[in-house]
Design a protein around this motif. Structure first.
Motif, PDB file in Angstrom:
ATOM      1  N   UNK A 326       0.822  -1.282   0.047  1.00 48.72           N
ATOM      2  CA  UNK A 326      -0.015   0.200   0.065  1.00 48.72           C
ATOM      3  C   UNK A 326       1.003   1.162  -0.032  1.00 48.72           C
ATOM      4  N   UNK A 327       2.040   1.005   0.811  1.00 49.52           N
ATOM      5  CA  UNK A 327       2.786   2.507   0.919  1.00 49.52           C
ATOM      6  C   UNK A 327       3.785   2.662  -0.240  1.00 49.52           C
ATOM      7  N   UNK A 501      -1.925  10.096  11.869  1.00 52.12           N
ATOM      8  CA  UNK A 501      -1.534  10.882  11.111  1.00 52.12           C
ATOM      9  C   UNK A 501      -0.762  10.280   9.874  1.00 52.12           C
ATOM     10  N   UNK A 502      -0.644  10.919   8.735  1.00 47.69           N
ATOM     11  CA  UNK A 502      -0.331  10.325   7.532  1.00 47.69           C
ATOM     12  C   UNK A 502       1.105  10.027   7.561  1.00 47.69           C
ATOM     13  N   UNK A 527       7.042   4.224  14.263  1.00 53.82           N
ATOM     14  CA  UNK A 527       7.974   3.899  12.823  1.00 53.82           C
ATOM     15  C   UNK A 527       7.376   4.944  11.924  1.00 53.82           C
ATOM     16  N   UNK A 528       7.962   5.995  11.651  1.00 57.68           N
ATOM     17  CA  UNK A 528       7.535   6.780  10.461  1.00 57.68           C
ATOM     18  C   UNK A 528       8.095   6.484   9.008  1.00 57.68           C
ATOM     19  N   UNK A 529       7.105   6.844   8.203  1.00 55.48           N
ATOM     20  CA  UNK A 529       7.335   6.422   6.646  1.00 55.48           C
ATOM     21  C   UNK A 529       8.671   6.985   6.069  1.00 55.48           C
ATOM     22  N   UNK A 530       9.000   8.597   6.584  1.00 60.80           N
ATOM     23  CA  UNK A 530      10.159   9.051   6.182  1.00 60.80           C
ATOM     24  C   UNK A 530      11.006   9.470   7.452  1.00 60.80           C
ATOM     25  N   UNK A 531      12.044   8.680   7.578  1.00 67.93           N
ATOM     26  CA  UNK A 531      12.757   8.822   8.962  1.00 67.93           C
ATOM     27  C   UNK A 531      13.629   9.925   9.003  1.00 67.93           C
ATOM     28  N   UNK A 561       5.782   9.248  23.747  1.00 69.71           N
ATOM     29  CA  UNK A 561       6.029   8.757  22.321  1.00 69.71           C
ATOM     30  C   UNK A 561       7.715   8.845  21.872  1.00 69.71           C
ATOM     31  N   UNK A 562       7.864   7.523  21.508  1.00 69.07           N
ATOM     32  CA  UNK A 562       9.230   7.212  21.240  1.00 69.07           C
ATOM     33  C   UNK A 562       9.521   6.987  19.593  1.00 69.07           C
ATOM     34  N   UNK A 563      10.273   7.670  18.909  1.00 70.38           N
ATOM     35  CA  UNK A 563      10.330   7.442  17.532  1.00 70.38           C
ATOM     36  C   UNK A 563      11.475   6.263  17.536  1.00 70.38           C
TER      37      UNK A 563
END
Length: 612
Positions: A326-327, A501-502, A527-531, A561-563
């Motif tokens: 999907x991503x 959030x997107x 985990x973010x889509x763009x680190x 909140x821990x990235x």
């Protein structure tokens, strides 16, 4: 009836279908009953038999190697598959191993691996399943527990432009005799140990048997065929033997719940090191269907094109694969109209992602499927005969009975809404009845409540029966937390947080006990889509709190909140929340001088390691 549907052949038929036991004591190996007592058969032979469902010219395996995406898919007919399996079985007998010896497979799930798997079982030996992603220590552990006498492996694994070591890891694991298959072509890419041999040399020993049928070794139904392992997230992995009855369970599930039948093409990205690898072999071949294998990564457009070109009719997935598709939108432009249904296992699904998946094939249904290695298939599933609810199960798997336990450890009334730890009736065709390195009765039955004179089987998942009669999975029972006196699962919280959030790829919810005791604090690993472009974590925490309080419980509050760059997972794709919990607890203790509100600061001194 199911045995007849699959044309199962016995050299000695069973004295009855099920011999029931009614008391807890005296039958510790079979607390519920014994299936097919007295039966003698060979499940691999049943995969190769001619019967009313197939002829010698039927396609059994369809495959393609990564990098050959513009070439036609390859086909192996039953006639060729039988011949190749027989030849390998003859070659196995030249090794001088006693019948019943364990022989490991550590290689990608390609055509050669499937031929080897069937040959080992056909010849009366036991497959030891080892995932091709394992490090030497993990390989060594599994070889020692199973007492493997030989191992089949590959020189290297080729993934795109990367060449990954495999044989060298087997050597570092101090493996016994290794038979080494070349990854491409006929020549190996390295020298072998003196005790090892190439695949070519192994087959050369029996060239004169090329056209001869191998007489399958007939065995009691409870004889071992395959030793598989639990993920082993804590301590030594459990060694779980499959018998000749277990393939019947796998194939029966596929027939009943996914409607796999002659003419179907079944694909499921997996490996023989995990239960879905052998499951795919038996679910396809015992039902007269074709198995589709892509020798490469399932995450890119190459696999998506293979699904199109192979005309896959049943596509199995795990949630992380769907999320990646999907991503990246790598399935765009490919025709998946041949798909009749999807199936999903591994972890709880996401409703939005699975609506997207259904849209790839004109909104064909997703059959949710949940089970375990020790069961040989599923205990709860969807069904093409019932209305389905996204990310939920509509029925216990055929032949299974589910119980949800109250806080006092006793079952709630069946078909009554509720949430709690899951237990299973002890009568399940093909389920394990022994462990190689643990006491089976202690692990699955001791201390469990009785029902109708039988002790229930422990499973350990947190499950919910909804008011409309569907079942929802909430992760492992030890992945639940107590927030302000309210019991909640990580999965429930993560479903909400993932859509806040997107920028978010995925989250893990962890309950962390504060130093000195007190109620657990809720931490969200993200985990973010763009680190390289991280949003403000304070604002993200506010969004999490707002959504959780509106959609779940107004008393819930995110404390941190821990990235993280990725979530720690087992090789079978299960999130290791307990590892994150331990890491967060250590960070908390190390940060007591920097506490703003009684908990870990929202920007920790460093991210938790993803190589945990």
């Amino acid at each position: 009836m199911v045995l007849d549907e699959m044309n199962i052949s016995f050299s000695v038929p069973p004295s009855c279908i099920l011999y029931e036991h009614t008391s807890e004591g005296g039958h510790l190996s079979y607390p519920g009953g014994q299936w097919l007592p007295g039966a003698i058969l060979n499940c691999a032979e049943n995969c190769l038999n001619l019967n009313g469902k197939r002829s010698l010219n039927d396609t059994m395996i369809i495959w393609r190697d990564e990098g050959d995406d513009n070439l036609p898919v390859k086909h192996m007919m039953l006639k060729q598959l039988r011949s190749e399996v027989w030849l390998v079985a003859y070659a196995l007998d030249t090794l001088g191993l006693a019948k019943g010896s364990a022989i490991a497979i550590d290689m990608p799930m390609n055509v050669t691996a499937v031929v080897i798997y069937l040959a080992i079982v056909l010849a009366g030996y036991i497959v030891v399943s080892i995932a091709d992603s394992f490090a030497p220590l993990e390989i060594s552990t599994r070889l020692k527990i199973s007492n493997a006498k030989a191992i089949f492996t590959q020189d290297v694994i080729i993934r795109g432009d990367k060449i990954l070591p495999l044989y060298s890891r087997v050597v570092d694991a101090q493996a016994p005799l290794a038979i080494v298959v070349p990854s491409r072509g006929s020549s190996l890419k390295m020298e072998l140990r003196g005790c090892d041999m190439s695949w070519h040399a192994f087959l050369e020993r029996v060239e004169h048997f090329k056209k001869d049928e191998f007489a399958a070794v007939q065995q009691p139904v409870d004889a071992f065929t395959n030793i598989l392992f639990s993920s082993g997230t804590t301590g030594e992995p459990k060694a779980i033997p499959w018998t000749h009855a277990t393939p019947l369970k796998a194939a029966a599930d596929a027939w009943c719940h996914m409607d796999i039948q002659k003419g179907d093409v079944v694909a499921w990205p997996t490996n023989l090191g995990w239960m879905m690898g052998p499951w795919l072999v038996y679910a396809s071949l015992l039902n007269g269907a074709s198995m589709a294998l892509y020798n490469g990564s399932p995450l890119g457009s190459g696999f998506a094109k293979f699904v199109q070109d192979a005309k896959v009719t049943m596509l199995g997935v795990v949630p992380s694969i769907v999320r990646a598709w999907k991503n990246t939108n790598c399935t765009a432009g490919f025709d998946w109209s041949s798909i009749r249904c999807f199936s999903s296992t591994g972890e709880a699904s996401n409703v939005d992602e699975y609506l997207w998946l259904m849209g790839r094939a004109h909104y064909k249904p997703v059959i949710e499927y949940c089970g375990g290695t020790e069961i040989g298939g599923g205990f709860v599933s969807g069904s093409l005969l019932q209305a389905q609810s996204l990310a939920a199960f509509s029925t216990p798997a055929m032949g299974c009975t589910l119980f949800i336990l109250c806080s006092d450890g006793n079952p709630i009334l069946q078909n009554t809404p509720g949430i709690g730890e899951l237990a299973l009736a002890p009568i399940m065709l093909g389920a394990s009845n022994t462990l190689l390195n643990a006491n089976h009765y202690d692990v699955y039955f001791r201390g469990m409540p009785m029902w109708n004179g039988k002790v229930l089987r422990r499973h350990g998942d947190e499950f919910e029966c909804t008011s409309k009669g569907y079942y929802r999975a909430h992760g492992r029972a030890d992945d639940t937390m107590n927030l302000g006196g309210i019991k909640v699962s990580s999965i429930e919280i993560e479903r909400i947080c993932n859509g806040v959030d997107d920028t978010i790829l995925e989250t893990a919810a962890i309950g962390v006990p504060p130093v000195g005791g007190g109620p657990e604090k809720l931490a969200i690993a993200v985990v973010f889509k763009d680190s390289n472009s991280l949003p403000d974590v304070d604002q993200l925490k506010m969004k999490f709190n707002s959504s959780l309080q509106k959609k779940l419980n107004p008393l819930f509050r995110v404390s941190a909140v821990v990235p993280v760059s990725s979530l720690p997972r087992t090789a079978s794709n299960k999130v290791m929340r307990r590892v994150l919990r331990q890491q967060f607890s250590q960070l908390y203790q190390a940060s007591t001088s920097r506490i703003a509100s009684g908990f870990l600061l929202q920007s920790p001194p460093q991210r938790p390691s993803t190589s945990l």
